[in-house]
Design a protein around this motif. Structure first.
Motif, PDB file in Angstrom:
ATOM      1  N   TYR A   1      39.294  12.887 119.031  1.00  0.00           N
ATOM      2  CA  TYR A   1      37.877  13.244 119.155  1.00  0.00           C
ATOM      3  C   TYR A   1      37.228  13.235 117.772  1.00  0.00           C
ATOM      4  O   TYR A   1      37.916  13.259 116.753  1.00  0.00           O
ATOM      5  CB  TYR A   1      37.731  14.613 119.812  1.00  0.00           C
ATOM      6  N   ASP A   2      35.887  13.205 117.756  1.00  0.00           N
ATOM      7  CA  ASP A   2      35.146  13.087 116.499  1.00  0.00           C
ATOM      8  C   ASP A   2      34.689  14.452 115.996  1.00  0.00           C
ATOM      9  O   ASP A   2      34.258  15.308 116.774  1.00  0.00           O
ATOM     10  CB  ASP A   2      33.909  12.197 116.682  1.00  0.00           C
ATOM     11  N   VAL A   3      34.771  14.609 114.668  1.00  0.00           N
ATOM     12  CA  VAL A   3      34.177  15.758 113.985  1.00  0.00           C
ATOM     13  C   VAL A   3      33.019  15.215 113.143  1.00  0.00           C
ATOM     14  O   VAL A   3      33.227  14.403 112.244  1.00  0.00           O
ATOM     15  CB  VAL A   3      35.189  16.487 113.090  1.00  0.00           C
ATOM     16  N   THR A   4      31.803  15.638 113.456  1.00  0.00           N
ATOM     17  CA  THR A   4      30.602  15.129 112.797  1.00  0.00           C
ATOM     18  C   THR A   4      29.822  16.281 112.163  1.00  0.00           C
ATOM     19  O   THR A   4      29.727  17.366 112.741  1.00  0.00           O
ATOM     20  CB  THR A   4      29.697  14.404 113.817  1.00  0.00           C
ATOM     21  N   TYR A   5      29.262  16.015 110.978  1.00  0.00           N
ATOM     22  CA  TYR A   5      28.423  16.995 110.286  1.00  0.00           C
ATOM     23  C   TYR A   5      26.967  16.533 110.341  1.00  0.00           C
ATOM     24  O   TYR A   5      26.680  15.340 110.282  1.00  0.00           O
ATOM     25  CB  TYR A   5      28.853  17.145 108.832  1.00  0.00           C
ATOM     26  N   ALA A   6      26.056  17.500 110.445  1.00  0.00           N
ATOM     27  CA  ALA A   6      24.627  17.164 110.518  1.00  0.00           C
ATOM     28  C   ALA A   6      23.802  18.302 109.915  1.00  0.00           C
ATOM     29  O   ALA A   6      24.157  19.478 110.043  1.00  0.00           O
ATOM     30  CB  ALA A   6      24.206  16.923 111.963  1.00  0.00           C
ATOM     31  N   TYR A   7      22.700  17.899 109.262  1.00  0.00           N
ATOM     32  CA  TYR A   7      21.736  18.883 108.768  1.00  0.00           C
ATOM     33  C   TYR A   7      20.682  19.112 109.842  1.00  0.00           C
ATOM     34  O   TYR A   7      20.279  18.182 110.544  1.00  0.00           O
ATOM     35  CB  TYR A   7      21.043  18.399 107.505  1.00  0.00           C
TER      36      TYR A   7
ATOM     37  N   VAL B   1      37.340  22.728 107.462  1.00  0.00           N
ATOM     38  CA  VAL B   1      35.882  22.619 107.362  1.00  0.00           C
ATOM     39  C   VAL B   1      35.496  22.227 105.932  1.00  0.00           C
ATOM     40  O   VAL B   1      36.072  22.713 104.962  1.00  0.00           O
ATOM     41  CB  VAL B   1      35.214  23.949 107.746  1.00  0.00           C
ATOM     42  N   ALA B   2      34.518  21.342 105.815  1.00  0.00           N
ATOM     43  CA  ALA B   2      34.086  20.830 104.520  1.00  0.00           C
ATOM     44  C   ALA B   2      33.487  21.935 103.650  1.00  0.00           C
ATOM     45  O   ALA B   2      33.065  22.988 104.140  1.00  0.00           O
ATOM     46  CB  ALA B   2      33.063  19.716 104.713  1.00  0.00           C
ATOM     47  N   GLU B   3      33.455  21.661 102.340  1.00  0.00           N
ATOM     48  CA  GLU B   3      32.821  22.581 101.406  1.00  0.00           C
ATOM     49  C   GLU B   3      31.333  22.714 101.736  1.00  0.00           C
ATOM     50  O   GLU B   3      30.721  21.816 102.312  1.00  0.00           O
ATOM     51  CB  GLU B   3      32.982  22.065  99.978  1.00  0.00           C
ATOM     52  N   ALA B   4      30.756  23.858 101.341  1.00  0.00           N
ATOM     53  CA  ALA B   4      29.335  24.102 101.599  1.00  0.00           C
ATOM     54  C   ALA B   4      28.478  23.046 100.904  1.00  0.00           C
ATOM     55  O   ALA B   4      28.785  22.589  99.801  1.00  0.00           O
ATOM     56  CB  ALA B   4      28.950  25.494 101.112  1.00  0.00           C
ATOM     57  N   ALA B   5      27.404  22.660 101.561  1.00  0.00           N
ATOM     58  CA  ALA B   5      26.475  21.684 100.992  1.00  0.00           C
ATOM     59  C   ALA B   5      25.609  22.352  99.925  1.00  0.00           C
ATOM     60  O   ALA B   5      25.490  23.575  99.871  1.00  0.00           O
ATOM     61  CB  ALA B   5      25.608  21.090 102.095  1.00  0.00           C
TER      62      ALA B   5
ATOM     63  N   LEU C   1      26.284  14.194 103.480  1.00  0.00           N
ATOM     64  CA  LEU C   1      27.059  14.764 104.581  1.00  0.00           C
ATOM     65  C   LEU C   1      28.493  14.253 104.541  1.00  0.00           C
ATOM     66  O   LEU C   1      28.743  13.095 104.187  1.00  0.00           O
ATOM     67  CB  LEU C   1      26.426  14.400 105.917  1.00  0.00           C
ATOM     68  N   PRO C   2      29.462  15.095 104.903  1.00  0.00           N
ATOM     69  CA  PRO C   2      30.843  14.620 105.001  1.00  0.00           C
ATOM     70  C   PRO C   2      30.936  13.482 106.021  1.00  0.00           C
ATOM     71  O   PRO C   2      30.187  13.436 106.995  1.00  0.00           O
ATOM     72  CB  PRO C   2      31.609  15.862 105.480  1.00  0.00           C
ATOM     73  N   GLU C   3      31.845  12.561 105.773  1.00  0.00           N
ATOM     74  CA  GLU C   3      32.047  11.444 106.690  1.00  0.00           C
ATOM     75  C   GLU C   3      32.567  11.936 108.038  1.00  0.00           C
ATOM     76  O   GLU C   3      33.278  12.938 108.124  1.00  0.00           O
ATOM     77  CB  GLU C   3      33.050  10.445 106.101  1.00  0.00           C
ATOM     78  N   LYS C   4      32.173  11.226 109.093  1.00  0.00           N
ATOM     79  CA  LYS C   4      32.706  11.537 110.424  1.00  0.00           C
ATOM     80  C   LYS C   4      34.217  11.324 110.422  1.00  0.00           C
ATOM     81  O   LYS C   4      34.711  10.338 109.873  1.00  0.00           O
ATOM     82  CB  LYS C   4      32.037  10.665 111.476  1.00  0.00           C
ATOM     83  N   ALA C   5      34.927  12.252 111.024  1.00  0.00           N
ATOM     84  CA  ALA C   5      36.388  12.148 111.090  1.00  0.00           C
ATOM     85  C   ALA C   5      36.842  12.082 112.543  1.00  0.00           C
ATOM     86  O   ALA C   5      36.263  12.731 113.415  1.00  0.00           O
ATOM     87  CB  ALA C   5      37.037  13.344 110.395  1.00  0.00           C
TER      88      ALA C   5
END
Length: 359
Positions: A162-168, A193-197, A179-183
């Motif tokens: 499954y996909d993990v996607t980041y969005a503002y 979880v990615a570092e804070a933006a 934004l972190p790349e979709k994984a």
């Protein structure tokens, strides 16, 4: 001819011997037979010897009416019937996280039964995060039920990804980190979880997923937003026209001040009131989040008038002469007024440097 029909259900010689006695007891006449009598299907050397003994006994049976029969008149039939309740096994295997093998789900192993020499077909199960894949090497989805219960059916399930996607969400400010790349992550795998933006002049809300997690059986979208800081600094610089009126020299006179405001709103710069200067109009600017905003205010140097007036009773003249000078400019000394027969006592209050007012 007397016929004897036998059915295969037992390996006990006692049972087989009893069959002979049942035959004698139940025979009523020429051609009669026992339809439900049973003897074993003898398939070993020892059993064959036992079978021969029983057959010999049957041949010696004397009919109560017709007497002994020639042994050639007796035929012993062995009949097989399909046996139900034969065991077979269905095993289910799930792909491991590494993707290089499959693990048996022992709790879901099925122990079933069916009839000998019939086809058994396994029914795939529904597993969260897995998909049945009949193409996996080793799959045995159906097979013939062996009489010895040795049939094992095997079904394999591939682990889903499954996909993990980041969005503002909301307004994305200039300079916001990418934004972190979709994984794409396998079900059940750990996810960090990615570092804070970050964004200059803004405070990040944090990601909606606060902590590391285990990948569920669905796509995951992690969101975050920005709030403008209210204390972002900017600079206001005040530039003053020089005496020569050819530049606004910083080293002649310039005041600089640091103010603050909310990122991406307009500055609140204000012109100063400075003797001898008049501020020009200027435009407020957007407050950049990185503190780089500068508002420049320019001030023109004012000009003032020196008026020379002759007072007294002899030829008074309130506008003897006038001269204009810029604020701060050196004032040239005016020559003495002249009149025959009189002495000029000099100019009073004549400034050496032009003040910020008329003289």
């Amino acid at each position: 001819m007397w016929e004897f029909a036998s059915y295969v259900i037992s390996s006990s010689p006692v049972v087989a011997n009893n069959v002979a006695h049942m035959y004698l007891a139940l025979t009523q006449g020429e051609g009669s037979f026992i339809s439900s009598a049973a003897v074993h299907l003898w398939d070993g050397e020892e059993e064959k010897d036992q079978a021969a003994t029983i057959l010999e006994r049957i041949r010696k049976i004397t009919h109560p009416v017709f007497g002994p029969r020639d042994s050639s008149d007796i035929t012993l039939y062995a009949k097989w019937t399909v046996q139900g309740g034969i065991s077979y096994t269905v095993e289910h295997y799930q792909q491991n996280l590494a993707g290089d093998g499959y693990d048996l789900v022992e709790a879901d192993t099925e122990h079933l039964t069916g009839e000998t020499d019939t086809t058994a077909t396994a029914n795939p199960k529904t597993y969260t995060g897995f998909t049945f894949d009949g193409t996996v090497e080793g799959t045995v989805a159906s097979g013939n039920i062996a009489g010895d219960g040795s049939l094992v059916l095997k079904l394999y399930y591939t682990r889903n990804s499954y996909d993990v996607t980041y969005a503002y969400t909301g307004t994305v400010p200039t300079g916001a980190s990418a934004l972190p790349e979709k994984a794409t992550v396998k079900y059940g795998a750990p996810v960090t979880v990615a570092e804070a933006a970050t964004a200059p002049g803004y405070t990040f809300s944090g990601w909606s997923q606060k902590e590391d997690f285990t990948m569920p059986a669905e796509n995951v979208t992690i969101t975050g937003s920005f709030t403008a800081n209210s204390n972002t600094e900017y600079t206001v610089r005040h530039h003053f026209q020089n005496i020569l009126d050819d530049a606004y020299d910083a080293d002649t006179a310039m005041l600089s001040e640091t103010l603050s405001g909310t990122t991406d709103t307009l500055t609140a710069a204000a012109a100063k009131t400075v003797a001898g200067f008049t501020a020009q109009s200027f435009q407020q600017k957007n407050i950049a989040g990185d503190g780089s905003t500068v508002v420049d205010i320019y001030y023109n140097r004012n000009s003032y008038t020196v008026t020379y007036a002759v007072t007294g009773t002899v030829d008074p003249n309130p506008n003897y002469k006038q001269a204009d000078y810029r604020f701060g400019q050196n004032v040239a000394a005016e020559a003495a007024a002249a009149k025959a027969g009189y002495d000029f006592i000099g100019w009073a209050n004549e400034p050496a440097v032009m003040p910020a007012n008329d003289v």
